[in-house]
Design an enzyme around this catalytic site. Structure first.
Site, PDB file in Angstrom:
ATOM      1  N   HIS A 124       5.136  -0.341  -5.131  1.00 33.64           N
ATOM      2  CA  HIS A 124       5.709  -1.363  -4.475  1.00 33.64           C
ATOM      3  C   HIS A 124       5.264  -1.320  -3.039  1.00 33.64           C
ATOM      4  O   HIS A 124       5.053  -0.308  -2.194  1.00 33.64           O
ATOM      5  CB  HIS A 124       7.279  -0.750  -4.316  1.00 33.64           C
ATOM      6  N   TYR A 125       5.196  -2.539  -2.374  1.00 32.09           N
ATOM      7  CA  TYR A 125       5.133  -2.563  -1.012  1.00 32.09           C
ATOM      8  C   TYR A 125       6.106  -3.884  -0.648  1.00 32.09           C
ATOM      9  O   TYR A 125       5.986  -5.079  -0.968  1.00 32.09           O
ATOM     10  CB  TYR A 125       3.748  -2.883  -0.648  1.00 32.09           C
ATOM     11  N   HIS A 185       4.532   6.901  -4.172  1.00 35.28           N
ATOM     12  CA  HIS A 185       4.891   7.112  -5.452  1.00 35.28           C
ATOM     13  C   HIS A 185       4.364   5.772  -6.404  1.00 35.28           C
ATOM     14  O   HIS A 185       4.204   5.076  -5.772  1.00 35.28           O
ATOM     15  CB  HIS A 185       6.501   7.443  -5.815  1.00 35.28           C
ATOM     16  N   VAL A 186       4.401   6.147  -7.792  1.00 36.43           N
ATOM     17  CA  VAL A 186       4.015   4.988  -8.604  1.00 36.43           C
ATOM     18  C   VAL A 186       4.892   4.530  -9.881  1.00 36.43           C
ATOM     19  O   VAL A 186       5.604   5.478 -10.237  1.00 36.43           O
ATOM     20  CB  VAL A 186       2.709   5.409  -9.241  1.00 36.43           C
TER      21      VAL A 186
END
Lengths: 290, 290
Positions: A221-222, A230-231
């Site tokens: 997320h951005y 984190h993914v």
């Protein structure tokens, strides 16, 4: 019962998910109340009751083999979910009030001048993340761990997933290395970390849930909701919140961009959406950039 | 009425959107029927009727100021939408049957060896697109046109948008130049076209609908649903189908990628999701790539 309930204002509604958020009060009381109504999913059982002679039908459109109706099932076949918050505070009312959303296109300069100082000044607490990494909390929920301090990570189910069915599978990989806030900190140095998370995360999910890589959407997320890298791993059939092009960045694309240019994420502009009450939006506005 | 209706199979259901798709038949007939049931959005009027003493409540959870109920409104306050296709063909049944979805990561080589030959062999008809560009059809729906043969385009509402409220605004810009199939054909030569669509599309939407650029998500689909270059403009608050990271590519990101490398889209790998019955998926499978 809702006898004596007066509607003061519809705070928000969601036509796609069939939900509505209402501010009101009960007669004889000055306290505020918030009511949330949601239509419920169909089940095989209720459908049987609905598709019977008990349901009144009103024809709306008839064209060739196609007919549409307004249908009125019996109440017990067609319950809805109601949530009552009573007495409600102004915070509850504000929480459920519809908020405007704005798209910001953050240049590299905007990141250095606006976003980074904001993250540093706010000092968001990520103690809860360290508690997971140190196994002080949620240790029993860990699905996989690679303990390498540079390329290692912990994989565990996201709080939003009840782990009951893989249709809405949602796991998160949290990297062990500290100090990486987001995409913006990633360079060529982190390719081994990214490739390790991608490969071992896929393998662990295949082993534990029998969901192969071809069923996974894997992304950052951005802006993220917390600034420790984190993914997200979600099932491709699950329309996961935050998987839209205005927030999600596929890890494979991130790897590719960094392979083309090691400083891609220090130089690129990135778009994202912010809600009206987000402090970061005020910072962009103060800088005349939103 | 649905008296005498027998359910043969639940073909699909969508818990998020509260819809279900059922295959069945009527007693005394051998014809197939497909029924689609959808819960309907709340309106201010129905909410008034629901939040009254007419609605039976069954308490589910009580914790402090929070209560949740199963609520049973009167039938006329709680209609649903029913669609009947009868007699239905096997094509209808297959159309509404849940399909598996697979993520494919298409390399540049895969595009040249699998996807491009597939597009060329299928010769998808885009006559309807040319009818719009030539003003033989839908001319009255055009919101804006730039007639330049290289950088020009026609902007018009997408068929999915009823044009009644801007909350789910959805327009499409179709470029005048012919022969650009998708993202994959874009190079540095097309930067003037892309920038023109972005700028003049934003301006036209601001003028006609009073929706500023900060409320717009502007993107390509890959794979697109037709192979003549077009750009989607949707309202940022509208969770538009196809706006997920697995299909949408923001035009600003596309411009940025091409500015970094003029042949970005001829060289990059691109991920997308394909449904089980998509012919392109079979082609990837035949090539051992899915």
């Amino acid at each position: 019962s809702f006898g004596g309930f007066n509607i003061c204002k519809v705070l928000n509604e969601n036509a796609k998910h069939k939900a509505i958020f209402v501010h009101g009060s009960f007669e004889g009381s000055t306290d505020d109340a918030v009511v949330i109504l949601e239509k419920t999913p169909f089940t095989e059982n209720t459908v049987k009751g609905i598709l019977s002679s008990d349901t009144d039908l009103k024809l709306a459109i008839h064209n060739d083999i196609y007919k549409t109706f307004e249908a009125f099932p019996k109440p017990q076949e067609n319950g809805i979910k109601a949530t009552l918050i009573y007495p409600a505070t102004s915070k509850h009312i504000s929480k459920y009030t519809e908020q405007d959303v704005y798209v910001v296109r953050e240049t590299a300069e905007d990141y250095r001048n606006i976003t980074l100082p904001y993250i540093q000044a706010e000092q968001f607490s990520i103690q809860w993340v360290y508690n997971i990494l140190d196994k002080k909390k949620e240790a029993e929920r860990i699905v996989f761990e690679d303990v390498d301090p540079e390329t290692g990570f912990i994989l565990l189910p996201d709080m939003k997933w009840d782990c009951k069915q893989v249709n809405d599978l949602y796991l998160v990989a949290i990297c062990h290395t500290r100090g990486l806030r987001s995409l913006r900190d990633l360079t060529r140095d982190h390719l081994p970390l990214l490739k390790n998370i991608l490969e071992k995360g896929q393998n662990a999910i295949k082993e534990k849930y029998q969901v192969p890589p071809s069923k996974l959407r894997i992304y950052f997320h951005y802006q993220p909701s917390y600034y420790h890298l984190h993914v997200h791993f979600t099932h491709i059939k699950f329309d996961a919140p935050g998987s839209g092009v205005d927030r999600a960045h596929l890890i494979q694309d991130v790897i590719q961009n960094i392979e083309i240019n090691g400083n891609f994420y220090q130089e690129a502009s990135i778009s994202f959406a912010l809600r009206e009450n987000d402090k970061l939006l005020s910072k962009f506005r103060e800088a005349g950039k939103a």
